[in-house]
Design an enzyme around this catalytic site. Structure first.
Site, short mmCIF file in Angstrom:
data_model
loop_
_atom_site.label_atom_id
_atom_site.label_comp_id
_atom_site.label_asym_id
_atom_site.label_seq_id
_atom_site.Cartn_x
_atom_site.Cartn_y
_atom_site.Cartn_z
N LEU A 120 14.53 25.18 -8.59
CA LEU A 120 14.60 25.67 -7.33
C LEU A 120 16.15 25.58 -6.74
O LEU A 120 16.26 25.74 -5.65
CB LEU A 120 13.55 25.18 -6.49
N GLN A 124 20.36 25.82 -7.02
CA GLN A 124 21.30 26.86 -6.86
C GLN A 124 21.29 27.67 -8.10
O GLN A 124 21.10 28.77 -8.23
CB GLN A 124 23.00 26.47 -6.63
N ASP A 182 10.35 21.34 -10.20
CA ASP A 182 11.14 20.60 -9.45
C ASP A 182 10.34 19.81 -8.61
O ASP A 182 9.27 19.60 -8.64
CB ASP A 182 11.57 22.06 -8.23
N ILE A 183 11.09 19.05 -7.71
CA ILE A 183 10.41 17.87 -6.96
C ILE A 183 9.60 18.25 -6.04
O ILE A 183 8.76 17.75 -5.29
CB ILE A 183 11.76 16.84 -6.65
N ASP A 227 9.24 15.28 -10.97
CA ASP A 227 10.43 14.20 -10.60
C ASP A 227 11.12 14.03 -11.90
O ASP A 227 10.47 13.21 -12.81
CB ASP A 227 10.04 13.08 -9.88
N TYR A 250 30.33 11.84 -10.13
CA TYR A 250 29.69 13.00 -10.79
C TYR A 250 30.62 13.49 -12.01
O TYR A 250 29.96 13.66 -13.21
CB TYR A 250 30.20 14.04 -9.72
N LYS A 279 29.04 13.55 -16.03
CA LYS A 279 29.22 14.75 -16.84
C LYS A 279 29.75 14.37 -17.94
O LYS A 279 29.21 14.64 -19.24
CB LYS A 279 30.01 15.66 -16.02
#
Ligand code: AKB
Length: 314
Positions: free
Chosen positions: A10, A12, A34-35, A52, A141, A145
């Protein structure tokens, strides 16, 4: 026919990817997780389960229940949120990825997870950044990655899991707004242009970043997952991009349609610092050569579509 499990369905990208994959492979063949659940098309157009991603057991049970032969792992924090909560970001981004890779290993599933231009850092060549180059990111981040790319490669070499990934630039869409990214300004500007005919940018003029319109990003995921494995020299992850611009250029493009649009600046040092550590433009030739990547939308075409779609929506 593939049987796909998506995490972060859910979010982007997930919210549009889920619908696209259901259109291609059939609604019952794509389980969205999704959570939490919401009233979006992704949550309600086919099977949906609360998962989760830090709970590996729950993810495995759900994947088994739906006989998933493909895991698409999208759940993650974006760059600015990760920078504000680095420990939580490590636990969610790396813990979630490890769990998803383990599910793929156990079920011998194909695997996709997105990387990002955030995997590069200040010592990476800034212009036309090559596919194979220096990775010394200075954000949590980015650290996630790079580690994620290496971990995905490890699962391919060590366990034979068919892992594939893309280094996405900023993604722009009129459907689900991003949350907590550095490139989000390039989405917000369209909403504000329609609503208020003005936008205050937290990214400074002259700051170039790569971007891509969501339909191209979704096509890239499908095309990479369908690509002939024997042609892939790289796997995790391919540089992909459609355009590179700075805030003044997107404002000028919007002004072609809304002449009174005004742009001002109130630079956020955190997100500006992240943007300054990323490339100005990346080279997607490996993706083009190995699996035929192409993008349909440039800044001009994307702006026409964004303004058209958002004026109906808001
Ligand atoms: C972000 O800004 O964090 C993301 C990305 C480029 O990975 N949109």
């Amino acid at each position: 026919m593939k049987r796909i499990l998506i995490t972060g369905a859910l979010g982007q990208i997930g919210s549009e990817l889920t619908v696209k994959l259901r259109n291609i492979y059939g609604s019952d063949h794509v389980v969205a997780t999704d959570i939490r659940k919401n009233d979006s098309e992704a949550a309600n157009s086919g099977p949906f389960e609360i998962v989760d991603v830090t709970d590996g057991k729950a993810m495995l049970e759900t994947a088994k229940k739906y006989n998933a032969d493909t895991i698409i792992h999208m759940a993650a924090l974006l760059s600015a949120t990760a920078e504000a909560n680095p420990v939580f970001a490590w636990n969610l981004n790396m813990g979630g990825l490890m769990n998803a890779l383990e599910v793929a290993r156990e079920l011998n599933s194909q695997f996709f997870t997105p990387s990002s231009i955030g995997a590069f850092g200040p010592s990476t060549p800034k212009a036309n950044t090559p596919q194979d180059t220096i990775h010394r990111p200075t954000t949590m981040y980015g650290v996630n990655k790079v580690a994620g790319e290496l971990l995905s490669d490890y699962y391919y070499h060590k366990f034979g899991v068919d892992t594939r990934g893309l280094r996405f630039p900023g993604l722009i869409s009129y459907v689900t707004p991003p949350g907590g990214g550095t490139t989000d300004y390039a989405v917000e500007i369209y909403y504000e242009a329609i609503k208020n005919k003005r936008y205050t940018s937290y990214i400074n003029k002259g700051t170039y970043m790569d971007m891509m319109y969501m339909p191209d990003a979704l096509d890239a995921i499908v095309d990479l997952m369908e690509a002939d494995a024997s042609k892939l020299k790289h796997r995790n992850s391919f540089n992909v991009t459609a355009m590179s611009f700075e805030p003044e250029q997107i404002a000028a493009e919007i002004r072609k349609h809304i002449p009174s649009f005004e742009m001002s600046y109130d630079v956020d040092p955190v997100r500006q610092g992240i943007a300054d550590s990323w490339p100005d433009s990346i080279d997607a030739s490996a993706a083009k050569e190995e699996w035929g990547f192409k993008a349909e939308y440039d800044l001009e075409k994307m702006t026409v579509d964004m303004l058209e779609k958002l004026s109906v929506k808001i």
